[in-house]
Design an enzyme around this catalytic site. Structure first.
Site, short mmCIF file in Angstrom:
data_model
loop_
_atom_site.label_atom_id
_atom_site.label_comp_id
_atom_site.label_asym_id
_atom_site.label_seq_id
_atom_site.Cartn_x
_atom_site.Cartn_y
_atom_site.Cartn_z
N GLY A 20 53.28 21.08 26.04
CA GLY A 20 54.44 20.96 25.16
C GLY A 20 54.71 19.56 24.64
O GLY A 20 55.84 19.26 24.25
N HIS A 114 46.13 22.37 15.10
CA HIS A 114 44.82 22.60 15.73
C HIS A 114 44.08 21.26 15.85
O HIS A 114 44.05 20.47 14.91
CB HIS A 114 44.00 23.58 14.87
CG HIS A 114 42.69 23.93 15.49
ND1 HIS A 114 42.59 24.82 16.54
CD2 HIS A 114 41.44 23.49 15.24
CE1 HIS A 114 41.33 24.91 16.90
NE2 HIS A 114 40.61 24.12 16.13
C1 GRF Z 1 47.15 20.42 21.01
O1 GRF Z 1 45.95 19.71 21.06
C2 GRF Z 1 47.14 21.37 19.85
O2 GRF Z 1 46.45 20.90 18.75
C3 GRF Z 1 46.47 22.58 20.41
O3 GRF Z 1 46.92 22.66 21.74
C4 GRF Z 1 47.30 21.36 22.20
C5 GRF Z 1 48.72 21.48 22.65
O4 GRF Z 1 49.16 20.29 23.24
N1 GRF Z 1 46.71 23.75 19.61
P1 GRF Z 1 50.69 20.15 23.69
O5 GRF Z 1 50.99 21.38 24.56
O6 GRF Z 1 51.53 20.11 22.47
O7 GRF Z 1 50.74 18.89 24.49
#
Ligand code: GRF
Length: 194
Positions: A20, A114
């Site tokens: 998150g 992504h």
């Molecule tokens: C990020 O790298 C995002 O691009 C991918 O999942 C990860 C989530 O990271 N879809 P976080 O939970 O926001 O730290």
């Protein structure tokens, strides 16, 4: 139409499955009035998603649906979204694939982040694959969500140079930093269409 921050804010929900960090970053932007959104709801498909702690920290309502029966859970989520007048859904590390029907109901209002330069490296384990293929660059992308995985129209992208001794850990940290910049920027960019 230009929305002035602070006067004309829209309600947003953020879907997470993990840490998150993007969620907290968006919350901070919205609280600092750097983004004209109120994050009213946090959804997760996991009881133990680390990012759920931000619900408590920032006093935001959280809802957990395990997606064991996807159609049923999506119906319930749609009701909650309607009740809370949610106009934007941000997928921030959300690991479930939403159905066509769900996406249609929120067409043009669901965006995802992504960690690759889409259309390259859709799906999981992006950093591993990028390093294996000895790419010179990777990066991150914010895009609209459509019914195909990581395939909707691109809103913003940021390139990140691969270093000689990069590891998945080092690269993902550098990319995450950029994610925290482009996610809010992408929201600002699409605001007039929401
Ligand atoms: C990020 O790298 C995002 O691009 C991918 O999942 C990860 C989530 O990271 N879809 P976080 O939970 O926001 O730290």
């Amino acid at each position: 139409m230009v929305r002035s921050i602070g006067s004309d804010r829209i309600n947003a929900g953020v879907f997470i499955s993990g840490t998150g960090s993007n969620l907290e970053n968006l919350i901070k932007f919205s609280l600092n009035k750097k983004l004209p959104i109120n994050i009213n709801l946090i959804f997760s498909d996991k009881y133990n998603a680390k990012g759920l702690r931000f619900a408590k920290k920032y006093k935001i309502k959280k809802k957990i649906y395990l997606f064991k029966n996807k159609m049923n859970d999506e119906k319930k989520i749609l009701k909650v979204l309607k009740k809370n007048k949610i106009k934007l859904i941000c997928l921030a590390g959300f690991m479930k694939i939403l159905s066509k029907n769900f996406i249609k109901k929120f067409d043009g209002k669901i965006i995802n982040i992504h960690p690759s330069l889409l259309p390259k490296y859709k799906g999981l384990k992006t950093h591993e694959r990028v390093l294996q293929n000895k790419e010179k660059f990777s990066g991150c992308t914010v895009h609209y969500v459509n019914s195909k995985l990581d395939s909707g129209k691109i809103i913003l992208q940021k390139k990140v140079k691969i270093r000689k001794n990069d590891t998945v850990d080092k690269l993902s940290k550098r990319i995450l930093k950029q994610e925290h910049k482009i996610f809010p920027e992408a929201i600002k960019k699409i605001m007039p269409n929401l």
